[in-house]
Design a protein around this motif. Structure first.
Motif, PDB file in Angstrom:
ATOM      1  N   MET A   1       0.855  -1.185   0.000  1.00 13.12           N
ATOM      2  CA  MET A   1       0.000   0.000   0.000  1.00 13.12           C
ATOM      3  C   MET A   1       0.896   1.241   0.000  1.00 13.12           C
ATOM      4  N   ARG A   2       0.940   1.956  -1.117  1.00 13.20           N
ATOM      5  CA  ARG A   2       1.774   3.145  -1.203  1.00 13.20           C
ATOM      6  C   ARG A   2       1.141   4.283  -0.413  1.00 13.20           C
ATOM      7  N   GLN A   3       1.988   5.226   0.007  1.00 14.41           N
ATOM      8  CA  GLN A   3       1.494   6.295   0.867  1.00 14.41           C
ATOM      9  C   GLN A   3       0.400   7.111   0.180  1.00 14.41           C
ATOM     10  N   SER A   4       0.486   7.227  -1.153  1.00 22.28           N
ATOM     11  CA  SER A   4      -0.530   7.983  -1.874  1.00 22.28           C
ATOM     12  C   SER A   4      -1.904   7.344  -1.780  1.00 22.28           C
ATOM     13  N   ALA A   5      -1.900   6.036  -1.491  1.00 16.97           N
ATOM     14  CA  ALA A   5      -3.181   5.329  -1.360  1.00 16.97           C
ATOM     15  C   ALA A   5      -3.724   5.348   0.060  1.00 16.97           C
ATOM     16  N   ILE A   6      -2.944   5.861   0.983  1.00 14.08           N
ATOM     17  CA  ILE A   6      -3.337   5.838   2.390  1.00 14.08           C
ATOM     18  C   ILE A   6      -4.481   6.801   2.663  1.00 14.08           C
ATOM     19  N   TRP A   7      -4.427   7.983   2.058  1.00 11.86           N
ATOM     20  CA  TRP A   7      -5.328   9.059   2.469  1.00 11.86           C
ATOM     21  C   TRP A   7      -6.796   8.813   2.129  1.00 11.86           C
ATOM     22  N   PRO A   8      -7.154   8.233   0.961  1.00  9.57           N
ATOM     23  CA  PRO A   8      -8.563   7.894   0.757  1.00  9.57           C
ATOM     24  C   PRO A   8      -9.082   6.898   1.791  1.00  9.57           C
ATOM     25  N   LEU A   9      -8.256   5.921   2.167  1.00  9.96           N
ATOM     26  CA  LEU A   9      -8.655   4.964   3.196  1.00  9.96           C
ATOM     27  C   LEU A   9      -8.858   5.646   4.530  1.00  9.96           C
TER      28      LEU A   9
ATOM     29  N   ALA B   1      -9.650   8.788   5.017  1.00  8.44           N
ATOM     30  CA  ALA B   1     -10.854   9.612   4.955  1.00  8.44           C
ATOM     31  C   ALA B   1     -12.103   8.768   5.182  1.00  8.44           C
ATOM     32  N   LYS B   2     -12.093   7.561   4.625  1.00  9.15           N
ATOM     33  CA  LYS B   2     -13.234   6.671   4.793  1.00  9.15           C
ATOM     34  C   LYS B   2     -13.314   6.135   6.226  1.00  9.15           C
ATOM     35  N   ALA B   3     -12.135   5.875   6.822  1.00  2.00           N
ATOM     36  CA  ALA B   3     -12.110   5.195   8.120  1.00  2.00           C
ATOM     37  C   ALA B   3     -12.305   6.122   9.299  1.00  2.00           C
ATOM     38  N   THR B   4     -12.141   7.414   9.090  1.00  2.01           N
ATOM     39  CA  THR B   4     -12.025   8.297  10.255  1.00  2.01           C
ATOM     40  C   THR B   4     -13.213   9.218  10.459  1.00  2.01           C
ATOM     41  N   HIS B   5     -14.358   8.828  10.003  1.00  3.53           N
ATOM     42  CA  HIS B   5     -15.546   9.638  10.215  1.00  3.53           C
ATOM     43  C   HIS B   5     -15.746   9.900  11.708  1.00  3.53           C
ATOM     44  N   MET B   6     -15.653  11.150  12.114  1.00  6.54           N
ATOM     45  CA  MET B   6     -15.850  11.609  13.487  1.00  6.54           C
ATOM     46  C   MET B   6     -14.789  11.104  14.466  1.00  6.54           C
ATOM     47  N   ARG B   7     -13.689  10.557  13.940  1.00  7.64           N
ATOM     48  CA  ARG B   7     -12.673  10.053  14.853  1.00  7.64           C
ATOM     49  C   ARG B   7     -11.506  11.011  15.007  1.00  7.64           C
ATOM     50  N   TYR B   8     -11.400  11.983  14.136  1.00 12.25           N
ATOM     51  CA  TYR B   8     -10.266  12.904  14.222  1.00 12.25           C
ATOM     52  C   TYR B   8     -10.226  13.601  15.573  1.00 12.25           C
ATOM     53  N   VAL B   9     -11.384  14.095  16.015  1.00  7.16           N
ATOM     54  CA  VAL B   9     -11.419  14.814  17.292  1.00  7.16           C
ATOM     55  C   VAL B   9     -11.168  13.894  18.474  1.00  7.16           C
ATOM     56  N   GLN B  10     -11.281  12.588  18.271  1.00  4.98           N
ATOM     57  CA  GLN B  10     -11.020  11.633  19.332  1.00  4.98           C
ATOM     58  C   GLN B  10      -9.557  11.224  19.384  1.00  4.98           C
ATOM     59  N   GLY B  11      -8.736  11.752  18.494  1.00  2.00           N
ATOM     60  CA  GLY B  11      -7.309  11.488  18.550  1.00  2.00           C
ATOM     61  C   GLY B  11      -6.840  10.256  17.808  1.00  2.00           C
ATOM     62  N   TYR B  12      -7.706   9.615  17.007  1.00  5.22           N
ATOM     63  CA  TYR B  12      -7.279   8.407  16.323  1.00  5.22           C
ATOM     64  C   TYR B  12      -6.268   8.714  15.213  1.00  5.22           C
ATOM     65  N   LEU B  13      -6.288   9.926  14.673  1.00  2.47           N
ATOM     66  CA  LEU B  13      -5.379  10.256  13.582  1.00  2.47           C
ATOM     67  C   LEU B  13      -4.013  10.689  14.103  1.00  2.47           C
ATOM     68  N   MET B  14      -3.530  10.021  15.116  1.00  3.04           N
ATOM     69  CA  MET B  14      -2.203  10.289  15.668  1.00  3.04           C
ATOM     70  C   MET B  14      -1.460   8.973  15.835  1.00  3.04           C
TER      71      MET B  14
ATOM     72  N   HIS C   1      -1.332   2.132  10.703  1.00  2.00           N
ATOM     73  CA  HIS C   1      -2.120   3.254  11.195  1.00  2.00           C
ATOM     74  C   HIS C   1      -3.510   3.262  10.566  1.00  2.00           C
ATOM     75  N   VAL C   2      -3.583   3.002   9.280  1.00  2.00           N
ATOM     76  CA  VAL C   2      -4.879   2.946   8.606  1.00  2.00           C
ATOM     77  C   VAL C   2      -5.763   1.878   9.245  1.00  2.00           C
ATOM     78  N   ARG C   3      -5.194   0.691   9.432  1.00  2.00           N
ATOM     79  CA  ARG C   3      -5.994  -0.398  10.004  1.00  2.00           C
ATOM     80  C   ARG C   3      -6.389  -0.085  11.455  1.00  2.00           C
ATOM     81  N   ALA C   4      -5.520   0.561  12.196  1.00  2.00           N
ATOM     82  CA  ALA C   4      -5.872   0.943  13.564  1.00  2.00           C
ATOM     83  C   ALA C   4      -7.039   1.920  13.566  1.00  2.00           C
ATOM     84  N   VAL C   5      -6.997   2.901  12.688  1.00  5.24           N
ATOM     85  CA  VAL C   5      -8.075   3.881  12.601  1.00  5.24           C
ATOM     86  C   VAL C   5      -9.380   3.205  12.193  1.00  5.24           C
TER      87      VAL C   5
END
Length: 305
Positions: A1-9, A11-24, A106-110
């Motif tokens: 999985m190249r880094q360029s492919a990480i961000w769409p995943l 975006a899909k995985a992190t609905h309402m999770r950013y404020v909960q700190g998952y994107l760290m 990180h993607v799978r954790a999110v």
């Protein structure tokens, strides 16, 4: 999985999770022999944690269990079988390959609502022995992480005499001299910058309040029941000499050989470390110079930055 492919995943995985700190990505810096194993066991049983233990590209081939793919395959179970197979063909000593694996973890954790925590292996960065003769004397992990994913870090330290004694229990590190270790320890403190620092001695004396402070620094969920559950968490690396113990306490003091004691006392960086961290030469540590964030300090207040 190249880094360029990480961000769409993401975006899909992190609905309402950013404020909960998952994107760290959370990072725990330890120099070895400082109680990082017991700390990792306590963090590992907290809700929603995916903890990888003592990983660093520079030491990844030294022991199989220091490979994040080994730990995920056997312990954490974030990646799918096809991903594990493909990533196993990469040379994870290379930053770009290591970065790709961490991004996928990180993607799978999110996606599964878990917080990715990396316990860094800083012995290879600063002490070197037995991995390399000339360690870089800097925190190398950050250069091998996805640049666009924010990090949140703490450091865990111990009295340099006790830490050196603990490290030297390992056969491969017994040539480590007190002066070499103190120089590495001082360089480690300097490199931490404004990263909050917590002490092992405080943790074993007040485990609940200290772990809560560490969790606040890392923006991780805290649950006081860890104190009754940490002994069930075995998915860590490090010193297992006290692994069967059911409570958190300081180990029995080990007497230093007179020659080692004199070398510590003659070492200028040893004195600097004591002054900076609040430790006394022997005995109970005094207070840290500055309390920052949730109970830690940072090396910018230590006279080492």
């Amino acid at each position: 999985m190249r880094q360029s492919a990480i961000w769409p995943l993401l975006a899909k995985a992190t609905h309402m999770r950013y404020v909960q700190g998952y994107l760290m990505i959370r990072i725990i810096h330890t120099l070895g022999g400082c109680g990082g194993t017991i700390l990792s066991r306590c963090i590992g049983v907290l809700p929603g944690i995916a903890l990888f233990s003592e990983i660093n590209p520079a030491s990844i081939r030294r022991f199989s269990y220091l490979d994040p793919l080994y730990q995920d395959r056997n312990w954490i179970h974030l990646l799918e079988a096809a991903e594990l197979e493909r990533f196993s063909e990469l040379d994870l000593e290379k930053a770009e390959a290591f970065r790709e694996v961490i991004a996928a973890l990180h993607v799978r954790a999110v996606e599964t609502g878990r917080h990715l925590v990396l316990r860094d292996f800083n012995l290879v960065d600063f002490v070197g022995i037995p991995f390399c003769a000339s360690p870089p004397q800097k925190l190398t992990l950050y250069a091998a992480l996805p640049a666009a994913i924010p990090t949140r870090s703490v450091a865990f330290i111990r009295h340099p005499m006790d830490q050196w004694s603990s490290i030297c229990k390992h056969e491969e590190v017994r040539d480590l001299t007190p002066s070499t270790f103190c120089n590495a320890y001082a360089a480690f403190l300097h490199e931490l910058g404004d990263i909050p620092i917590h002490r092992y001695e405080d943790f074993v004396e007040r485990p609940k309040s200290c772990l809560q402070a560490i969790c606040e620094d890392l923006l991780l969920p805290f649950d006081p029941v860890f104190i009754d559950r940490f002994q069930s968490f075995d998915y860590v690396t490090g010193d297992f000499s006290r692994h069967q113990e059911k409570s958190i306490s300081a180990p029995a003091k080990r007497s230093l050989p007179p020659q080692a004691l004199e070398e510590f006392r003659a070492c200028g960086t040893f004195k600097l470390i004591l002054s900076a961290t609040g430790y006394e030469e022997l005995g109970t540590p005094g207070p840290l110079q500055k309390r920052a964030n949730a109970g830690g300090t940072d090396s910018s207040s230590l006279g080492l930055a």
